[in-house]
Design a protein around this motif. Sequence first.
Motif, mmCIF file in Angstrom:
data_model
loop_
_atom_site.group_PDB
_atom_site.id
_atom_site.type_symbol
_atom_site.label_atom_id
_atom_site.label_comp_id
_atom_site.label_asym_id
_atom_site.label_seq_id
_atom_site.Cartn_x
_atom_site.Cartn_y
_atom_site.Cartn_z
ATOM 1 N N ALA A 86 -6.318 -6.244 -6.194
ATOM 2 C CA ALA A 86 -5.937 -7.131 -5.092
ATOM 3 C C ALA A 86 -4.845 -8.095 -5.528
ATOM 4 C CB ALA A 86 -7.156 -7.899 -4.592
ATOM 5 N N ASP A 87 -4.900 -8.536 -6.784
ATOM 6 C CA ASP A 87 -3.879 -9.452 -7.308
ATOM 7 C C ASP A 87 -2.525 -8.787 -7.465
ATOM 8 O OD1 ASP A 87 -5.727 -11.484 -7.396
ATOM 9 O OD2 ASP A 87 -6.183 -11.217 -9.527
ATOM 10 N N ARG A 88 -2.530 -7.473 -7.651
ATOM 11 C CA ARG A 88 -1.261 -6.749 -7.850
ATOM 12 C C ARG A 88 -1.178 -5.546 -6.917
ATOM 13 N NH1 ARG A 88 -2.425 -2.472 -11.227
ATOM 14 N NH2 ARG A 88 -4.454 -2.595 -12.170
ATOM 15 N N ILE A 89 -1.514 -5.772 -5.656
ATOM 16 C CA ILE A 89 -1.625 -4.697 -4.677
ATOM 17 C C ILE A 89 -0.324 -3.905 -4.532
ATOM 18 C CG2 ILE A 89 -1.062 -6.091 -2.637
ATOM 19 C CD1 ILE A 89 -3.828 -3.472 -2.771
ATOM 20 N N ALA A 90 0.820 -4.545 -4.657
ATOM 21 C CA ALA A 90 2.097 -3.840 -4.490
ATOM 22 C C ALA A 90 2.375 -2.898 -5.652
ATOM 23 C CB ALA A 90 3.232 -4.841 -4.345
ATOM 24 N N ASP A 91 1.753 -3.146 -6.785
ATOM 25 C CA ASP A 91 2.028 -2.355 -7.985
ATOM 26 C C ASP A 91 1.033 -1.226 -8.221
ATOM 27 O OD1 ASP A 91 4.127 -4.106 -8.534
ATOM 28 O OD2 ASP A 91 2.825 -5.449 -9.679
ATOM 29 N N ILE A 92 -0.066 -1.238 -7.525
ATOM 30 C CA ILE A 92 -1.114 -0.249 -7.797
ATOM 31 C C ILE A 92 -0.849 1.025 -6.997
ATOM 32 C CG2 ILE A 92 -2.717 -1.044 -6.040
ATOM 33 C CD1 ILE A 92 -4.890 -0.603 -8.289
ATOM 34 N N SER A 93 -1.101 2.137 -7.619
ATOM 35 C CA SER A 93 -0.858 3.413 -6.927
ATOM 36 C C SER A 93 -1.957 3.674 -5.912
ATOM 37 C CB SER A 93 -0.815 4.565 -7.938
ATOM 38 O OG SER A 93 -2.110 4.867 -8.404
ATOM 39 N N ARG A 94 -1.600 4.449 -4.914
ATOM 40 C CA ARG A 94 -2.567 4.815 -3.872
ATOM 41 C C ARG A 94 -3.748 5.565 -4.483
ATOM 42 N NH1 ARG A 94 -2.402 5.910 1.882
ATOM 43 N NH2 ARG A 94 -3.904 7.557 2.359
ATOM 44 N N ALA A 95 -3.469 6.449 -5.443
ATOM 45 C CA ALA A 95 -4.541 7.231 -6.084
ATOM 46 C C ALA A 95 -5.513 6.315 -6.827
ATOM 47 C CB ALA A 95 -3.944 8.259 -7.033
ATOM 48 N N ASP A 96 -4.987 5.320 -7.559
ATOM 49 C CA ASP A 96 -5.864 4.390 -8.268
ATOM 50 C C ASP A 96 -6.706 3.572 -7.295
ATOM 51 O OD1 ASP A 96 -5.025 5.249 -10.744
ATOM 52 O OD2 ASP A 96 -3.591 3.607 -11.039
ATOM 53 N N LEU A 97 -6.083 3.146 -6.212
ATOM 54 C CA LEU A 97 -6.816 2.378 -5.207
ATOM 55 C C LEU A 97 -7.914 3.225 -4.574
ATOM 56 C CD1 LEU A 97 -7.120 -0.283 -3.723
ATOM 57 C CD2 LEU A 97 -5.407 0.509 -2.087
ATOM 58 N N GLN A 98 -7.614 4.490 -4.297
ATOM 59 C CA GLN A 98 -8.626 5.385 -3.725
ATOM 60 C C GLN A 98 -9.808 5.548 -4.676
ATOM 61 O OE1 GLN A 98 -6.044 8.752 -2.928
ATOM 62 N NE2 GLN A 98 -6.483 8.561 -0.744
ATOM 63 N N ILE A 99 -9.527 5.713 -5.948
ATOM 64 C CA ILE A 99 -10.598 5.862 -6.931
ATOM 65 C C ILE A 99 -11.479 4.621 -6.949
ATOM 66 C CG2 ILE A 99 -11.081 5.970 -9.414
ATOM 67 C CD1 ILE A 99 -8.533 7.788 -9.596
ATOM 68 N N MET A 100 -10.849 3.445 -6.982
ATOM 69 C CA MET A 100 -11.618 2.203 -7.022
ATOM 70 C C MET A 100 -12.443 2.012 -5.752
ATOM 71 S SD MET A 100 -9.199 -0.548 -8.890
ATOM 72 C CE MET A 100 -7.615 0.047 -8.364
ATOM 73 N N LEU A 101 -11.855 2.327 -4.600
ATOM 74 C CA LEU A 101 -12.591 2.166 -3.351
ATOM 75 C C LEU A 101 -13.743 3.157 -3.252
ATOM 76 C CD1 LEU A 101 -9.651 1.500 -0.887
ATOM 77 C CD2 LEU A 101 -11.380 -0.136 -1.656
ATOM 78 N N ARG A 102 -13.548 4.368 -3.761
ATOM 79 C CA ARG A 102 -14.647 5.342 -3.757
ATOM 80 C C ARG A 102 -15.781 4.891 -4.668
ATOM 81 N NH1 ARG A 102 -10.439 9.796 -3.339
ATOM 82 N NH2 ARG A 102 -10.592 10.383 -1.161
ATOM 83 N N ARG A 103 -15.430 4.344 -5.833
ATOM 84 C CA ARG A 103 -16.464 3.803 -6.732
ATOM 85 C C ARG A 103 -17.224 2.680 -6.046
ATOM 86 N NH1 ARG A 103 -13.154 3.034 -12.319
ATOM 87 N NH2 ARG A 103 -12.927 5.229 -12.827
ATOM 88 N N ALA A 104 -16.480 1.781 -5.383
ATOM 89 C CA ALA A 104 -17.121 0.661 -4.690
ATOM 90 C C ALA A 104 -18.030 1.181 -3.578
ATOM 91 C CB ALA A 104 -16.060 -0.279 -4.124
#
Length: 97
Positions: free
Chosen positions: A14-32
């Motif tokens: 969330a602190d670096r939302i512009a820098d994070i890849s969509r794939a990494d965000l998907q992985i984190m959201l799936r874990r959550a």
Amino acid sequence: MTSPDTATLLEEAADRIADISRADLQIMLRRAALLLRNSGSIAFEDDMEEALRDLSGEFGKTRNDTIRFIVREWMERNTYLPVHVLDEDGDVEERLD
């Protein structure tokens, strides 16, 4: 050295939302999502619990279903999930805003 937990990873993303890849965000959201699905309950402050109870009653849904609904709406409105739109014939199409 221990690896950071899911909450820490999400906060950092969330602190670096512009820098994070969509794939990494998907992985984190799936874990959550998996953690939430497998957890018995999420504890909120009293004012939030009261609002959830009121909303659950209005929606005619369980507390957990109401939380899922709120999170899905937030993710769709913030373009983390595609929005499903009904056309006039009742068919569902995916809209990527």
